[in-house]
Write a protein that holds these residues in place. Structure first.
Motif, PDB file in Angstrom:
ATOM      1  N   TYR A  18       0.816  -1.346  -0.044  1.00 12.16           N
ATOM      2  CA  TYR A  18      -0.213  -0.014  -0.024  1.00 12.16           C
ATOM      3  C   TYR A  18       1.031   1.350   0.076  1.00 12.16           C
ATOM      4  CZ  TYR A  18      -3.549   3.385   1.257  1.00 12.16           C
ATOM      5  OH  TYR A  18      -4.310   4.405   1.292  1.00 12.16           O
ATOM      6  N   ALA A  76       2.057   1.803  -3.381  1.00 12.65           N
ATOM      7  CA  ALA A  76       1.077   2.350  -4.176  1.00 12.65           C
ATOM      8  C   ALA A  76       1.046   3.738  -4.107  1.00 12.65           C
ATOM      9  CB  ALA A  76      -0.238   1.679  -4.113  1.00 12.65           C
ATOM     10  N   ARG A  87       4.012   5.415  -6.045  1.00 15.14           N
ATOM     11  CA  ARG A  87       3.760   5.444  -7.577  1.00 15.14           C
ATOM     12  C   ARG A  87       2.726   6.347  -7.864  1.00 15.14           C
ATOM     13  NH1 ARG A  87       4.240  -1.103  -7.017  1.00 15.14           N
ATOM     14  NH2 ARG A  87       6.448  -1.149  -8.084  1.00 15.14           N
ATOM     15  N   PHE A  88       1.669   6.440  -6.974  1.00 14.76           N
ATOM     16  CA  PHE A  88       0.606   7.411  -7.175  1.00 14.76           C
ATOM     17  C   PHE A  88       1.189   9.020  -7.374  1.00 14.76           C
ATOM     18  CE2 PHE A  88      -3.479   9.076  -7.459  1.00 14.76           C
ATOM     19  CZ  PHE A  88      -3.451  10.516  -6.790  1.00 14.76           C
ATOM     20  N   GLN A 144       3.278   9.268 -10.492  1.00 11.17           N
ATOM     21  CA  GLN A 144       2.687   9.439 -11.623  1.00 11.17           C
ATOM     22  C   GLN A 144       2.259  10.903 -11.643  1.00 11.17           C
ATOM     23  OE1 GLN A 144      -1.409   7.828 -13.087  1.00 11.17           O
ATOM     24  NE2 GLN A 144      -0.154   6.113 -13.075  1.00 11.17           N
ATOM     25  N   GLN A 191       2.045  13.426 -14.545  1.00  7.10           N
ATOM     26  CA  GLN A 191       0.773  13.813 -15.217  1.00  7.10           C
ATOM     27  C   GLN A 191       0.275  15.271 -15.185  1.00  7.10           C
ATOM     28  OE1 GLN A 191      -2.766  11.463 -14.260  1.00  7.10           O
ATOM     29  NE2 GLN A 191      -1.892   9.562 -15.064  1.00  7.10           N
ATOM     30  N   LYS A 192       1.009  16.062 -13.943  1.00  5.42           N
ATOM     31  CA  LYS A 192       0.550  17.300 -13.683  1.00  5.42           C
ATOM     32  C   LYS A 192       1.656  18.377 -14.088  1.00  5.42           C
ATOM     33  CE  LYS A 192      -3.815  16.857 -12.730  1.00  5.42           C
ATOM     34  NZ  LYS A 192      -4.719  17.236 -13.583  1.00  5.42           N
ATOM     35  N   ASN A 211     -10.460   9.299  -3.856  1.00  2.00           N
ATOM     36  CA  ASN A 211      -9.660   9.888  -5.024  1.00  2.00           C
ATOM     37  C   ASN A 211      -9.807  11.373  -5.138  1.00  2.00           C
ATOM     38  OD1 ASN A 211      -8.165  10.128  -7.326  1.00  2.00           O
ATOM     39  ND2 ASN A 211      -9.244   8.707  -8.500  1.00  2.00           N
ATOM     40  N   TYR A 252      -8.058  13.235  -8.269  1.00  6.17           N
ATOM     41  CA  TYR A 252      -8.488  13.088  -9.712  1.00  6.17           C
ATOM     42  C   TYR A 252      -9.938  12.872  -9.788  1.00  6.17           C
ATOM     43  CZ  TYR A 252      -3.413  12.249 -11.152  1.00  6.17           C
ATOM     44  OH  TYR A 252      -2.141  12.204 -11.154  1.00  6.17           O
ATOM     45  N   ARG A 266     -11.729  10.376 -10.162  1.00 14.20           N
ATOM     46  CA  ARG A 266     -12.430   9.373 -11.042  1.00 14.20           C
ATOM     47  C   ARG A 266     -12.094   8.193 -10.812  1.00 14.20           C
ATOM     48  NH1 ARG A 266      -7.226  11.387 -14.942  1.00 14.20           N
ATOM     49  NH2 ARG A 266      -5.665  10.063 -14.059  1.00 14.20           N
ATOM     50  N   PRO A 310      -7.767   3.287  -0.171  1.00 13.00           N
ATOM     51  CA  PRO A 310      -7.915   3.436  -1.346  1.00 13.00           C
ATOM     52  C   PRO A 310      -6.759   3.314  -2.267  1.00 13.00           C
ATOM     53  CG  PRO A 310      -8.135   5.583  -0.432  1.00 13.00           C
ATOM     54  CD  PRO A 310      -7.697   4.433   0.602  1.00 13.00           C
ATOM     55  N   ILE A 311      -6.822   2.706  -3.566  1.00  5.96           N
ATOM     56  CA  ILE A 311      -5.517   2.699  -4.286  1.00  5.96           C
ATOM     57  C   ILE A 311      -6.261   3.277  -5.638  1.00  5.96           C
ATOM     58  CG2 ILE A 311      -3.763   1.370  -5.544  1.00  5.96           C
ATOM     59  CD1 ILE A 311      -5.235  -0.256  -2.686  1.00  5.96           C
ATOM     60  N   CYS A 312      -5.629   4.188  -6.290  1.00  7.09           N
ATOM     61  CA  CYS A 312      -6.144   5.205  -7.523  1.00  7.09           C
ATOM     62  C   CYS A 312      -5.039   4.816  -8.659  1.00  7.09           C
ATOM     63  CB  CYS A 312      -6.269   6.478  -7.348  1.00  7.09           C
ATOM     64  SG  CYS A 312      -7.215   6.899  -5.896  1.00  7.09           S
ATOM     65  N   GLU A 313      -5.813   4.940  -9.822  1.00  2.00           N
ATOM     66  CA  GLU A 313      -4.869   4.824 -11.283  1.00  2.00           C
ATOM     67  C   GLU A 313      -4.758   3.148 -11.706  1.00  2.00           C
ATOM     68  OE1 GLU A 313      -3.942   8.113 -12.921  1.00  2.00           O
ATOM     69  OE2 GLU A 313      -5.623   8.056 -11.750  1.00  2.00           O
ATOM     70  N   ALA A 319      -3.131   1.515 -13.693  1.00  2.00           N
ATOM     71  CA  ALA A 319      -1.702   0.456 -13.809  1.00  2.00           C
ATOM     72  C   ALA A 319      -1.015   0.439 -12.224  1.00  2.00           C
ATOM     73  CB  ALA A 319      -0.791   1.570 -14.541  1.00  2.00           C
ATOM     74  N   ILE A 320      -1.349   1.242 -11.447  1.00  2.49           N
ATOM     75  CA  ILE A 320      -1.008   1.240  -9.982  1.00  2.49           C
ATOM     76  C   ILE A 320      -1.430   0.099  -9.310  1.00  2.49           C
ATOM     77  CG2 ILE A 320      -0.688   2.448  -7.930  1.00  2.49           C
ATOM     78  CD1 ILE A 320       0.175   4.938  -9.282  1.00  2.49           C
TER      79      ILE A 320
END
Lengths: 222, 231
Positions: A92, A95, A98-99, A102, A106-107, B49, B52, B54, B64-67, B69-70
């Motif tokens: 977790y 993750a 990585r979020f 990313q 992305q921004k 989220n 984003y 979404r 929560p895990i978002c995206e 690919a992740i």
């Protein structure tokens, strides 16, 4: 993976993405060859190593090329996983790292181009939006990862520190274009602490001697 | 929450489909929560989220895990013992798979969106060109990475199969909407054969959205994009 024999980085002195990979390899203690590419006159070799994007950095390991900086960073972390891991152990936590990595791509990356490719009022607005994104990043890191030590997600530098510090010169450049200070210690203490601590690392301090890249900026010089 | 694993999703989203396929492949039991994305986003979505707002969002033990690919990487790490690995285990092969997933998300996918959104012939032509270039590259990538096996990942459906495969129904819909052929059997024989195998996989058959329903949805998306552009 078996013992790796030959590592070659194709990069460009002013590319923040190239710098990120330099940093990653140095932190892992990897011996590698560096090839400075002329981006105005791209070599046949670069075009054959990265036919899809024709960009740097490209890392070639035992003759096999990998392109795209974030992918290269994770690859380097996996292959040399025993030295200075870039990601936490817990899935977790990984993750979350990585979020935010990313999020940077992305921004902040498009945000940077928006500053560079605009002028006047539009550039001013782009700079404001860039700072807004930095604040979102700062607050997100505080909520998700921050543990009160100099680097973003631990006592040792990790993926996010590498990405951020790799981009430090670019932030300075963009700030210069926009005529504003993009990184402010008061508003972004976590980001600035990471940048300050990173330039003090021995592996990083010694880098400018070995490669023709500009010395990292003095602490919080942005 | 009642179940340990929840997926916030939208039935038409190819990104959500990726996660559903992966959950089925892993045999993970989960509760699916359909979300409203145009208006009235749920508290749960906004809380899970906030950056984003979404889908997909995977919620595991209230985390929560978002995206997409992740999420898929997370699933391999948490449910490594369940079902085949989604991502390749060899670091180099994994980097190549990630490269193509990134290409699909950064270049190929947006060209498909461009084909839905395009208002002029020039815009549509440019988007179609980008989409076809993407398919050319993916045809070549399939040849290189599959080494004669059934899928990009080898014998089993893997990461790149899931990511590209989840866009197949949208490609079909766009072909009809725009009266063009993207996945042309003459140009892309390997991808066509791969697509048939992917669609035939039990887990995919179960989850792929209906073409007719998706076409209606695509028209709604177009209408909303046009209305937004007009304002």
């Amino acid at each position: 993976m078996e013992e790796v024999k030959e590592v070659k980085l194709h990069g460009y002195v002013k590319s923040g993405y190239s710098t990120m990979v330099h940093y990653a390899l140095r932190l892992k203690g990897v011996c590698y060859e560096y090839v400075e590419e002329d981006l105005k006159n791209k070599s046949e070799e670069l075009l054959s190593l990265n036919p899809v994007y024709k960009k740097v950095p490209v890392l070639v390991v035992d003759g096999r090329p990998i392109a795209e900086s974030l992918i290269i960073l994770e690859f380097v972390d996996e292959v040399w996983k025993d030295n200075n891991p870039f990601l936490p152990q817990d899935p977790y936590e990984r993750a979350k790292v990585r979020f935010w990595a990313q999020f940077f791509y992305q921004k902040l990356v498009p945000g940077g181009y928006a500053i560079r490719n605009s002028e006047g009022e539009a550039r001013k607005k782009a700079a404001e939006e860039f700072v807004d994104s930095l604040i979102i990043l700062e607050e997100g890191l505080r909520k998700d990862l921050y543990t009160g030590v100099p680097f973003i997600h631990g006592e040792r530098p990790g993926l996010l520190d590498v990405i951020l510090s790799g981009s430090h010169s670019t932030f300075n450049y963009l700030g210069g274009l926009a005529g504003v200070k993009l990184l402010e210690k008061e508003r972004m203490p976590i980001l600035c602490s990471s940048l300050d601590a990173f330039v003090e690392l021995d592996a990083i301090k010694s880098m400018a001697q070995d490669f023709k890249i500009p010395k990292p900026p003095a602490p919080s010089a942005a | 929450m009642a179940k340990e694993v929840n997926l916030l999703g939208l039935w038409a989203s190819p990104f959500v489909l990726r996660v559903q396929i992966a959950l089925e492949l892993k045999g993970v039991s989960y509760e699916y929560l359909e979300q409203q994305l145009w208006e009235n986003k749920s508290e749960l979505l906004l809380r899970s989220n906030p950056v984003y707002k979404r889908v997909p969002v995977l919620i595991h033990k209230d985390q929560p895990i978002c995206e997409s690919a992740i999420i898929l990487q997370y699933m391999d790490e948490v449910w490594g013992a369940c079902g085949p690995a989604i991502l390749p285990s060899d670091p180099y092969e994994r980097a190549i798979a990630c490269f193509w997933v990134s290409y699909i998300d950064d270049k190929f996918g947006p060209s498909l969106v461009g084909l839905i959104r395009g208002k002029t012939d020039e815009e549509n032509a440019a988007a179609a060109e980008q989409a076809i270039l993407g398919l050319e590259l993916l045809e070549e990538a399939y040849e290189k990475s599959s080494r004669g096996k059934r899928f990009f990942g080898g014998d089993d459906v893997g990461y790149l199969d899931i990511v590209l495969g989840s866009s197949l129904r949208w490609i079909e819909v766009i072909e009809i909407m725009r009266g063009i052929k993207l996945l042309d059997n003459a140009k892309f024989p390997l991808l066509m054969a791969w697509a048939e195998r992917f669609r035939a996989a039990a887990v995919v058959k179960k989850l792929m959205p209906e073409a007719g329903k998706l076409m209606e949805y695509a028209k709604e998306v177009q209408a909303r994009m046009n209305a937004a552009a007009a304002n």
